[in-house]
Design a protein around this motif. Structure first.
Motif, PDB file in Angstrom:
ATOM      1  N   LEU A 176       0.966  -1.253  -0.067  1.00  0.00           N
ATOM      2  CA  LEU A 176       0.078  -0.067  -0.012  1.00  0.00           C
ATOM      3  C   LEU A 176       1.033   1.322  -0.054  1.00  0.00           C
ATOM      4  CD1 LEU A 176      -2.662  -1.224   2.331  1.00  0.00           C
ATOM      5  CD2 LEU A 176      -2.792  -1.048  -0.179  1.00  0.00           C
ATOM      6  N   VAL A 177       1.956   1.138   0.743  1.00  0.00           N
ATOM      7  CA  VAL A 177       2.817   2.321   0.824  1.00  0.00           C
ATOM      8  C   VAL A 177       3.308   2.631  -0.636  1.00  0.00           C
ATOM      9  CG1 VAL A 177       5.006   3.498   1.789  1.00  0.00           C
ATOM     10  CG2 VAL A 177       3.198   2.193   3.205  1.00  0.00           C
ATOM     11  N   ALA A 178       3.876   1.359  -1.240  1.00  0.00           N
ATOM     12  CA  ALA A 178       4.577   1.536  -2.547  1.00  0.00           C
ATOM     13  C   ALA A 178       3.439   1.920  -3.477  1.00  0.00           C
ATOM     14  CB  ALA A 178       4.653  -0.011  -2.824  1.00  0.00           C
ATOM     15  N   GLY A 179       2.109   1.897  -3.458  1.00  0.00           N
ATOM     16  CA  GLY A 179       1.337   2.110  -4.351  1.00  0.00           C
ATOM     17  C   GLY A 179       1.033   3.771  -4.121  1.00  0.00           C
ATOM     18  N   LEU A 180       0.840   4.259  -3.112  1.00  0.00           N
ATOM     19  CA  LEU A 180       0.971   5.676  -2.883  1.00  0.00           C
ATOM     20  C   LEU A 180       2.335   6.403  -3.452  1.00  0.00           C
ATOM     21  CD1 LEU A 180      -0.615   5.867   0.601  1.00  0.00           C
ATOM     22  CD2 LEU A 180      -1.871   6.054  -1.704  1.00  0.00           C
ATOM     23  N   THR A 181       3.414   5.638  -3.217  1.00  0.00           N
ATOM     24  CA  THR A 181       4.707   6.193  -3.846  1.00  0.00           C
ATOM     25  C   THR A 181       4.696   6.381  -5.364  1.00  0.00           C
ATOM     26  OG1 THR A 181       6.007   5.039  -1.859  1.00  0.00           O
ATOM     27  CG2 THR A 181       7.142   6.045  -3.482  1.00  0.00           C
ATOM     28  N   VAL A 182       4.015   5.326  -5.831  1.00  0.00           N
ATOM     29  CA  VAL A 182       3.905   5.193  -7.380  1.00  0.00           C
ATOM     30  C   VAL A 182       3.190   6.414  -7.665  1.00  0.00           C
ATOM     31  CG1 VAL A 182       2.499   4.265  -9.228  1.00  0.00           C
ATOM     32  CG2 VAL A 182       3.857   2.674  -7.819  1.00  0.00           C
ATOM     33  N   SER A 183       2.032   6.946  -7.093  1.00  0.00           N
ATOM     34  CA  SER A 183       1.478   7.952  -7.589  1.00  0.00           C
ATOM     35  C   SER A 183       2.200   9.242  -7.103  1.00  0.00           C
ATOM     36  CB  SER A 183      -0.083   8.184  -6.899  1.00  0.00           C
ATOM     37  OG  SER A 183       0.241   8.287  -5.388  1.00  0.00           O
ATOM     38  N   THR A 184       2.673   9.237  -6.161  1.00  0.00           N
ATOM     39  CA  THR A 184       3.905  10.562  -5.858  1.00  0.00           C
ATOM     40  C   THR A 184       5.024  10.537  -7.006  1.00  0.00           C
ATOM     41  OG1 THR A 184       3.512  10.320  -3.505  1.00  0.00           O
ATOM     42  CG2 THR A 184       5.445  11.468  -4.398  1.00  0.00           C
ATOM     43  N   GLY A 185       5.486   9.439  -7.305  1.00  0.00           N
ATOM     44  CA  GLY A 185       6.705   9.532  -8.551  1.00  0.00           C
ATOM     45  C   GLY A 185       5.864   9.827  -9.813  1.00  0.00           C
ATOM     46  N   VAL A 186       4.508   9.383 -10.131  1.00  0.00           N
ATOM     47  CA  VAL A 186       4.202   9.898 -11.532  1.00  0.00           C
ATOM     48  C   VAL A 186       3.735  11.490 -11.409  1.00  0.00           C
ATOM     49  CG1 VAL A 186       2.076   9.829 -12.678  1.00  0.00           C
ATOM     50  CG2 VAL A 186       3.147   7.656 -12.086  1.00  0.00           C
ATOM     51  N   LEU A 187       3.547  11.878 -10.386  1.00  0.00           N
ATOM     52  CA  LEU A 187       2.962  13.427 -10.122  1.00  0.00           C
ATOM     53  C   LEU A 187       4.402  14.202 -10.454  1.00  0.00           C
ATOM     54  CD1 LEU A 187       0.061  13.264  -7.605  1.00  0.00           C
ATOM     55  CD2 LEU A 187       0.110  13.432 -10.252  1.00  0.00           C
ATOM     56  N   ALA A 188       5.370  13.698  -9.775  1.00  0.00           N
ATOM     57  CA  ALA A 188       6.919  14.344  -9.663  1.00  0.00           C
ATOM     58  C   ALA A 188       7.370  14.418 -11.253  1.00  0.00           C
ATOM     59  CB  ALA A 188       7.656  13.801  -8.610  1.00  0.00           C
ATOM     60  N   ALA A 189       7.224  13.239 -11.882  1.00  0.00           N
ATOM     61  CA  ALA A 189       7.806  13.359 -13.198  1.00  0.00           C
ATOM     62  C   ALA A 189       6.853  13.969 -14.151  1.00  0.00           C
ATOM     63  CB  ALA A 189       7.711  11.641 -13.816  1.00  0.00           C
ATOM     64  N   LEU A 190       5.665  14.280 -13.701  1.00  0.00           N
ATOM     65  CA  LEU A 190       4.993  14.999 -14.681  1.00  0.00           C
ATOM     66  C   LEU A 190       5.157  16.573 -14.586  1.00  0.00           C
ATOM     67  CD1 LEU A 190       1.203  13.495 -14.143  1.00  0.00           C
ATOM     68  CD2 LEU A 190       2.492  13.769 -16.565  1.00  0.00           C
ATOM     69  N   TYR A 191       5.463  16.849 -13.171  1.00  0.00           N
ATOM     70  CA  TYR A 191       6.032  18.333 -13.065  1.00  0.00           C
ATOM     71  C   TYR A 191       7.139  18.497 -13.835  1.00  0.00           C
ATOM     72  CZ  TYR A 191       7.368  22.355 -10.507  1.00  0.00           C
ATOM     73  OH  TYR A 191       7.736  23.757 -10.247  1.00  0.00           O
ATOM     74  N   GLU A 192       8.165  17.668 -13.876  1.00  0.00           N
ATOM     75  CA  GLU A 192       9.596  17.851 -14.293  1.00  0.00           C
ATOM     76  C   GLU A 192       9.258  17.876 -15.875  1.00  0.00           C
ATOM     77  OE1 GLU A 192      13.941  15.855 -14.262  1.00  0.00           O
ATOM     78  OE2 GLU A 192      12.102  14.372 -14.366  1.00  0.00           O
ATOM     79  N   ARG A 193       8.459  17.009 -16.537  1.00  0.00           N
ATOM     80  CA  ARG A 193       8.266  16.981 -17.742  1.00  0.00           C
ATOM     81  C   ARG A 193       7.520  18.512 -18.161  1.00  0.00           C
ATOM     82  NH1 ARG A 193       4.894  12.530 -21.177  1.00  0.00           N
ATOM     83  NH2 ARG A 193       2.951  13.756 -20.441  1.00  0.00           N
ATOM     84  N   SER A 194       6.699  18.964 -17.341  1.00  0.00           N
ATOM     85  CA  SER A 194       6.013  20.074 -17.566  1.00  0.00           C
ATOM     86  C   SER A 194       7.124  21.418 -17.648  1.00  0.00           C
ATOM     87  CB  SER A 194       4.974  20.543 -16.560  1.00  0.00           C
ATOM     88  OG  SER A 194       5.517  20.733 -15.535  1.00  0.00           O
TER      89      SER A 194
END
Length: 413
Positions: A176-194
């Protein structure tokens, strides 16, 4: 609790998910509950987790039963069923993952051994791809919550003080912690791409999630300093005072006093303040010191136990609440169901599964200005296959029909 007013901050974002079991699907579900359009890709007939327990009807007729597990972890997503062993199926998956568009090109997977889905192969089709891959170990070898939890030492410090066998935890907490870390990682990567236009390849190993957890709590440092593992302490809260007590009606409550204020409230509720004041100099204890409350936990529990034993759970609850004691009642999941039926838990919701059975699932625990997001529709394997191929890849009805006839894709049962 309102739910229709909740914003959808990720509306317009398109994510492709090709993951099984808990961590990856939890990450995708979290993004979907925030408004992202998450398309889940499964093999025709379902993946290894499609019929995982618990099932409707306790597994009787399991081949035809909905999985409470799979439908709840994947609610709010669209489902497409593809024969990924075929060349055409692989081409469809690659096209979905790397489709052009500013809010596309995001993949969450836990794929092992598919060279055609390697990051190198996918980036050749879209250079700014955001690809988050969930792994067991950093080298890509397999692991699950129950194996990594054993390896970081949790079962060795869990359970009764007597007896030397490990006690496993039934909750897949690291998943469950890993799943929430997945969403955090995706959002961080999206911010970097933007900001930069660059994509990211992010790897997340379940074993690293568990190691990070126990290290960040200071538990590894403690073991290194002592040169030995922590002793089991049963139901006592380690390093503070907290333990369970039976009431006169047989029900049990968990009482915790982490702070001096909580300790004072507990003494006030139970009328034991004078007793502990007299006992402190005898034991050389400072009850305002959390560590002293832990060191003398057995003596404290022995003094408090008669107060609980003389009262039923209702009286205990009323008196503890009146004194603002930090406590909780022990109850079964059927009790939680009853509370939900009485409208107590706004985060929970009823849902109808594709096979017609009812289920209890959850909204996002995030509340936006007092409002929960919508629950999300439970998935049915392949239900949106045609819709996704038409909207994301702009395939015609004839092209989709051809794929169906050749067994490359499939619709719902």
């Amino acid at each position: 609790m309102r739910e229709t007013d909740a914003p959808q901050p990720l509306a317009g974002l398109e994510v492709t998910e090709c993951a099984s079991f808990v961590a990856g699907p939890t990450g995708g579900m979290t993004l979907a509950q925030l408004g992202a359009d998450v398309v889940r890709i499964d093999p025709i007939g379902g993946g290894s987790d499609h019929c995982r327990w618990p099932l409707v009807g306790d597994g009787e007729g399991a081949a035809d039963s909905d999985s409470y597990y799979w439908t709840s972890l994947n609610k709010g997503k669209r489902s497409i069923a593809v024969d990924m062993r075929s060349e055409e199926g692989r081409e469809l998956v690659i096209a979905l993952v790397t489709a052009p568009g500013e809010n596309r090109g995001v993949l969450v997977d836990n794929v092992v051994g598919r060279r055609w889905m390697s990051n190198e192969a996918l980036v050749a089709h879209r250079s700014d791809l955001i690809h988050l891959r969930v792994q067991g170990y950093p080298d890509g070898s397999p692991a699950v919550d129950y194996t990594v939890n054993a390896e970081v030492g949790i079962p060795e410090i869990t359970g009764p003080e007597v007896g030397g066998t490990p006690v496993n935890h039934v909750l897949p907490a690291w998943d469950l912690v890993a799943g929430l870390t997945v969403s955090t990682g995706v959002l961080a990567a999206l911010y970097e791409r933007s900001r930069t236009g660059r994509g990211s390849y992010v790897e997340l190993a379940l074993s690293d999630v568990a190691l990070s957890g126990v290290a960040n709590l200071g538990w590894l440092s403690e073991a290194a300093e002592r040169g030995s593992d922590r002793s089991r302490c049963g139901n006592h809260v380690y390093g503070s005072f907290g333990v369970d007590f039976p009431c006169s009606d047989g029900k049990r409550v968990m009482v915790v006093a982490l702070t001096p204020g909580q300790w004072s409230a507990l003494c006030r509720a139970t009328g034991t303040g004078e007793v502990f004041d007299a006992l402190a100099p005898v034991l050389g204890a400072d009850w305002a010191d959390e560590a002293d409350r832990y060191r003398h936990r057995e003596a404290i529990a022995a003094i408090l136990k008669p107060w609980f034993a003389a009262r039923d759970s209702k009286q205990v609850a009323d008196e503890l609440d009146s004194a603002r004691v930090l406590w909780g009642k022990y109850q079964g999941m059927t009790d939680v169901v009853a509370e939900h039926r009485a409208g107590r838990h706004a985060v929970l919701a009823d849902a109808a599964l594709p096979g017609g059975a009812g289920a209890i699932t959850a909204r996002s625990p995030l509340r936006w200005n007092g409002a929960h997001s919508r629950v999300g529709v439970p998935p049915d394997l392949g239900r949106e296959t045609d819709e996704v191929l038409a909207t994301r890849l702009r395939l015609s009805d004839a092209e989709i029909g051809g794929l169906r006839s050749r067994g490359v894709v499939a619709g719902p049962r």
